[in-house]
Design a protein around this motif. Sequence first.
Motif, mmCIF file in Angstrom:
data_model
loop_
_atom_site.group_PDB
_atom_site.id
_atom_site.type_symbol
_atom_site.label_atom_id
_atom_site.label_comp_id
_atom_site.label_asym_id
_atom_site.label_seq_id
_atom_site.Cartn_x
_atom_site.Cartn_y
_atom_site.Cartn_z
ATOM 1 N N TRP A 46 0.837 -1.209 0.000
ATOM 2 C CA TRP A 46 0.000 0.000 0.000
ATOM 3 C C TRP A 46 0.870 1.258 0.000
ATOM 4 O O TRP A 46 0.639 2.174 -0.777
ATOM 5 N N ARG A 47 1.892 1.291 0.870
ATOM 6 C CA ARG A 47 2.761 2.463 0.962
ATOM 7 C C ARG A 47 3.516 2.694 -0.346
ATOM 8 O O ARG A 47 3.657 3.829 -0.801
ATOM 9 N N LYS A 57 1.213 4.062 -2.937
ATOM 10 C CA LYS A 57 0.948 5.482 -2.668
ATOM 11 C C LYS A 57 2.082 6.344 -3.220
ATOM 12 O O LYS A 57 1.848 7.409 -3.793
ATOM 13 N N GLN A 89 -4.957 -0.758 7.683
ATOM 14 C CA GLN A 89 -4.969 0.562 7.032
ATOM 15 C C GLN A 89 -4.364 1.617 7.957
ATOM 16 O O GLN A 89 -3.562 2.452 7.525
ATOM 17 N N GLN A 90 -4.705 1.581 9.232
ATOM 18 C CA GLN A 90 -4.143 2.531 10.195
ATOM 19 C C GLN A 90 -2.629 2.355 10.307
ATOM 20 O O GLN A 90 -1.886 3.336 10.369
ATOM 21 N N GLU A 124 -1.044 3.842 7.122
ATOM 22 C CA GLU A 124 -1.072 5.309 7.122
ATOM 23 C C GLU A 124 -0.154 5.884 8.185
ATOM 24 O O GLU A 124 0.467 6.924 7.962
ATOM 25 N N VAL A 143 2.641 8.658 7.223
ATOM 26 C CA VAL A 143 2.612 9.998 7.823
ATOM 27 C C VAL A 143 3.947 10.286 8.487
ATOM 28 O O VAL A 143 4.499 11.379 8.340
#
Length: 188
Positions: free
Chosen positions: A79-80, A83, A105-106, A109, A113
């Motif tokens: 996912w990262r 992105k 998902q958390q 993210e 971040v």
Amino acid sequence: MTIEQQLRERSGDRCELCGATDALSLHPVAPRAADSADHCALLCARCQSELDGPQDHNHWRCLNDSMWSPVPAVQVLAWRTLKKLSGEVWARDLLDMLYLEPEVQQWAEAGLVAEEDDGEPTFDSNGTRLQAGDAVTLIKDLDVKGAGFTAKRGTLVKNISLTNNPEHIEGKVNGVQIVLVARFLKKA
């Protein structure tokens, strides 16, 4: 059994992102520690070297398969990376298809971040935040000092890299890697 041995058994001695079999090592998936195989992935040297800033976009097409891994740590890394590659149409399409459980998902993210908060954000001429891997368009002709050409208005610059200076980005124009001033660009 060590964590690395658990990972090798889980992955069949293959990189959990691209499937390579050489130069494999344990990679803890931030912000988690390497205290459990569930918080780590077994990656080849190539994948590890490009995780922070994917350069070889074709290499990362392997995420088409690995994003479906049942291992949350691998899902987070996929996912990262997608992105970071979201300037590529194929990566956006894969990202749109990828579903992560809420806690995964958390985790994904939280790590992204933390990576983004390292420096000041870079904005284009319209105030849109730029990220590594984005595509931008020049809004005016720019003389490229030392290269002997003018980068014309409307030129598309793909796969930009951010610099330590929030006013500058790096990208290739006419096959030459140059530094561009962000206020003369707009996100494509």
